[in-house]
Design a protein around this motif. Sequence first.
Motif, PDB file in Angstrom:
ATOM      1  N   CYS A 182     -10.025  -4.850   1.508  1.00  0.00           N
ATOM      2  CA  CYS A 182      -9.392  -5.625   2.574  1.00  0.00           C
ATOM      3  C   CYS A 182      -9.437  -4.910   3.924  1.00  0.00           C
ATOM      4  O   CYS A 182      -9.318  -5.552   4.970  1.00  0.00           O
ATOM      5  CB  CYS A 182      -7.944  -5.958   2.210  1.00  0.00           C
ATOM      6  SG  CYS A 182      -6.763  -4.617   2.418  1.00  0.00           S
TER       7      CYS A 182
ATOM      8  N   THR B 131       0.817  -1.207   0.000  1.00  0.00           N
ATOM      9  CA  THR B 131       0.000   0.000   0.000  1.00  0.00           C
ATOM     10  C   THR B 131       0.852   1.259   0.000  1.00  0.00           C
ATOM     11  O   THR B 131       0.627   2.186  -0.782  1.00  0.00           O
ATOM     12  CB  THR B 131      -0.934   0.004   1.222  1.00  0.00           C
ATOM     13  OG1 THR B 131      -1.840  -1.094   1.119  1.00  0.00           O
ATOM     14  CG2 THR B 131      -1.720   1.302   1.303  1.00  0.00           C
TER      15      THR B 131
ATOM     16  N   GLY C  60      -6.680  -9.398  -2.122  1.00  0.00           N
ATOM     17  CA  GLY C  60      -5.264  -9.534  -2.433  1.00  0.00           C
ATOM     18  C   GLY C  60      -5.039  -9.889  -3.891  1.00  0.00           C
ATOM     19  O   GLY C  60      -4.144  -9.348  -4.554  1.00  0.00           O
TER      20      GLY C  60
ATOM     21  N   TYR D 246     -10.020  -6.901   7.376  1.00  0.00           N
ATOM     22  CA  TYR D 246      -8.956  -7.063   8.363  1.00  0.00           C
ATOM     23  C   TYR D 246      -9.458  -6.716   9.764  1.00  0.00           C
ATOM     24  O   TYR D 246      -9.148  -7.404  10.742  1.00  0.00           O
ATOM     25  CB  TYR D 246      -7.758  -6.175   8.010  1.00  0.00           C
ATOM     26  CG  TYR D 246      -6.689  -6.876   7.220  1.00  0.00           C
ATOM     27  CD1 TYR D 246      -6.012  -7.971   7.749  1.00  0.00           C
ATOM     28  CD2 TYR D 246      -6.353  -6.461   5.944  1.00  0.00           C
ATOM     29  CE1 TYR D 246      -5.034  -8.620   7.020  1.00  0.00           C
ATOM     30  CE2 TYR D 246      -5.377  -7.097   5.199  1.00  0.00           C
ATOM     31  CZ  TYR D 246      -4.720  -8.177   5.746  1.00  0.00           C
ATOM     32  OH  TYR D 246      -3.759  -8.821   5.032  1.00  0.00           O
TER      33      TYR D 246
ATOM     34  N   GLN E 292      -7.169  -2.695  -2.080  1.00  0.00           N
ATOM     35  CA  GLN E 292      -6.801  -2.093  -0.798  1.00  0.00           C
ATOM     36  C   GLN E 292      -8.033  -1.739   0.023  1.00  0.00           C
ATOM     37  O   GLN E 292      -8.088  -1.982   1.231  1.00  0.00           O
ATOM     38  CB  GLN E 292      -5.963  -0.847  -1.045  1.00  0.00           C
ATOM     39  CG  GLN E 292      -5.550  -0.111   0.228  1.00  0.00           C
ATOM     40  CD  GLN E 292      -4.971   1.261  -0.057  1.00  0.00           C
ATOM     41  OE1 GLN E 292      -4.662   1.587  -1.204  1.00  0.00           O
ATOM     42  NE2 GLN E 292      -4.839   2.075   0.977  1.00  0.00           N
TER      43      GLN E 292
ATOM     44  N   LEU F  41     -10.404 -11.156   2.193  1.00  0.00           N
ATOM     45  CA  LEU F  41      -8.960 -10.909   2.217  1.00  0.00           C
ATOM     46  C   LEU F  41      -8.282 -11.610   1.046  1.00  0.00           C
ATOM     47  O   LEU F  41      -7.386 -11.047   0.405  1.00  0.00           O
ATOM     48  CB  LEU F  41      -8.360 -11.403   3.535  1.00  0.00           C
ATOM     49  CG  LEU F  41      -8.740 -10.648   4.800  1.00  0.00           C
ATOM     50  CD1 LEU F  41      -8.015 -11.244   6.005  1.00  0.00           C
ATOM     51  CD2 LEU F  41      -8.419  -9.175   4.668  1.00  0.00           C
TER      52      LEU F  41
ATOM     53  N   THR G  61       5.802   0.077   8.338  1.00  0.00           N
ATOM     54  CA  THR G  61       5.799  -0.022   6.881  1.00  0.00           C
ATOM     55  C   THR G  61       5.643   1.339   6.214  1.00  0.00           C
ATOM     56  O   THR G  61       5.883   1.458   5.015  1.00  0.00           O
ATOM     57  CB  THR G  61       4.676  -0.957   6.397  1.00  0.00           C
ATOM     58  OG1 THR G  61       3.416  -0.524   6.938  1.00  0.00           O
ATOM     59  CG2 THR G  61       4.935  -2.381   6.825  1.00  0.00           C
TER      60      THR G  61
ATOM     61  N   LEU H 183       3.732  -9.052  -2.882  1.00  0.00           N
ATOM     62  CA  LEU H 183       3.309  -8.703  -1.520  1.00  0.00           C
ATOM     63  C   LEU H 183       1.802  -8.839  -1.367  1.00  0.00           C
ATOM     64  O   LEU H 183       1.314  -9.324  -0.339  1.00  0.00           O
ATOM     65  CB  LEU H 183       3.761  -7.284  -1.180  1.00  0.00           C
ATOM     66  CG  LEU H 183       5.250  -7.081  -0.918  1.00  0.00           C
ATOM     67  CD1 LEU H 183       5.578  -5.593  -0.782  1.00  0.00           C
ATOM     68  CD2 LEU H 183       5.672  -7.819   0.354  1.00  0.00           C
ATOM     69  N   TRP H 184       1.051  -8.431  -2.393  1.00  0.00           N
ATOM     70  CA  TRP H 184      -0.398  -8.585  -2.332  1.00  0.00           C
ATOM     71  C   TRP H 184      -0.797 -10.065  -2.338  1.00  0.00           C
ATOM     72  O   TRP H 184      -1.749 -10.461  -1.662  1.00  0.00           O
ATOM     73  CB  TRP H 184      -1.067  -7.855  -3.499  1.00  0.00           C
ATOM     74  CG  TRP H 184      -1.301  -6.398  -3.240  1.00  0.00           C
ATOM     75  CD1 TRP H 184      -0.737  -5.330  -3.883  1.00  0.00           C
ATOM     76  CD2 TRP H 184      -2.164  -5.839  -2.248  1.00  0.00           C
ATOM     77  NE1 TRP H 184      -1.192  -4.155  -3.347  1.00  0.00           N
ATOM     78  CE2 TRP H 184      -2.076  -4.433  -2.351  1.00  0.00           C
ATOM     79  CE3 TRP H 184      -3.007  -6.389  -1.285  1.00  0.00           C
ATOM     80  CZ2 TRP H 184      -2.800  -3.576  -1.522  1.00  0.00           C
ATOM     81  CZ3 TRP H 184      -3.727  -5.537  -0.453  1.00  0.00           C
ATOM     82  CH2 TRP H 184      -3.621  -4.146  -0.580  1.00  0.00           C
TER      83      TRP H 184
ATOM     84  N   SER I 218      -0.264 -11.333   1.064  1.00  0.00           N
ATOM     85  CA  SER I 218      -1.348 -10.850   1.928  1.00  0.00           C
ATOM     86  C   SER I 218      -2.604 -11.695   1.747  1.00  0.00           C
ATOM     87  O   SER I 218      -3.372 -11.888   2.700  1.00  0.00           O
ATOM     88  CB  SER I 218      -1.644  -9.383   1.605  1.00  0.00           C
ATOM     89  OG  SER I 218      -2.732  -8.908   2.352  1.00  0.00           O
TER      90      SER I 218
END
Length: 397
Positions: free
Chosen positions: A98, A3, A59, A102, A95, A55, A129, A156-157, A160
């Motif tokens: 999620c 992000t 991702g 979360y 983004q 999630l 981060t 990275l996504w 996740s």
Amino acid sequence: MATWALPFLMGFAVSNGVLSSVVLGSSLAIRTVGFLIAVPIGGILADRLGSRRILFASGLIAAGGTVLMMHYLGANDVCAQMVFALGMFLSGAGQGACRPAYQAIVPMLVAPKNLQSANAALSLAVRATNLTGPAAATLLAATAGLNVAFVAIALLWLLSAMLPPWPQTPHTDRSPGDARRTLLNRIADDLAEGFREALRHSWFVAGLGALALVIGAGYSVTSVLLPVLSNQVYDGPVLLTGCTMALLCGAMAGALTVARWQPDYRGRWAIGGLCIYGFVPLSLLVPEHFWIPLIAYFIAGWGLELFNVIWFTAIQQEVSPDKLARVSSLDFIVSYGLAPVGLSAIGPLSVHFGATPILLAASVICIGAASLALAIPSSSYFSTETAGTPSPGRREK
């Protein structure tokens, strides 16, 4: 990390002549639109289908959007530019979807007595981060190229999407009339149900109103005027960099503070922490005294994180589990949705009235909004059911 890395990677592309500043601005705007659209939809689907599925899907969507952006970055063809814009939209949508998921999955994985500590750990990770994501993306792009950096963000996504555990979650049963209603009607009904749940908690409405005003007025003012004052007084980004680092360090200190400490009258402490941001605009009235803004930003970061961790914990404890993601999405929509309004208005207002009146007004709004929020009795506890009980922060449901 994905992000926070993407905007800096886009900025790196501009500095290398791959993108123009106009394309950068419009692309980030499209990403924001995707975020704001996906937040409520993600909240609805998380409550209906389970947070873990959202999630996973979010991702994959964000990773796919990142790949599209990489493939069509800097293209001149109109169709290719539209696909690039679609990639930005999907990145923002992933983004946004999620975020409420979360928030809703945390109580499924963490014991009630450990919720605040878990939220503090998550908040600490986010703050860390803020630094590592942009730094890693910029370093990777400079050494290995833009495409490698985009691939890293996509990976990275994917991580996740894959890494979180899959808890057993109850799904919201569809009513017999669901099949006869249109998709838009079902979305509207689900949003209305989440809105009614939010209104049932007067402390949530008061706290969210105060948060919106602090972000829309205080945070927007300081975001716009701090770079201007830094250039005017120090002929460079010295003050901007120092205050940004001070805010981040203060936030990390705040997360560490509430990792173990569960205060009595948690709402008073949280809103009091939010109120501290009202002193940041006042400190910018004397930017030539370098340490005054730095100290103000550090304390404000501590207070903001105190608010954030306690706020998220209270929502997870007090809101009905089958509506938690939707109420969380309402929180994000108001917080993020009103910020662009303040950011776009501060520039013209400061030109017309000058910086000093705007800074004073922002301070009054921040402190006044927090004070009004505390006038609601349940705001002292962030709990409607336990008003009058001095330690709801330690209550287990």
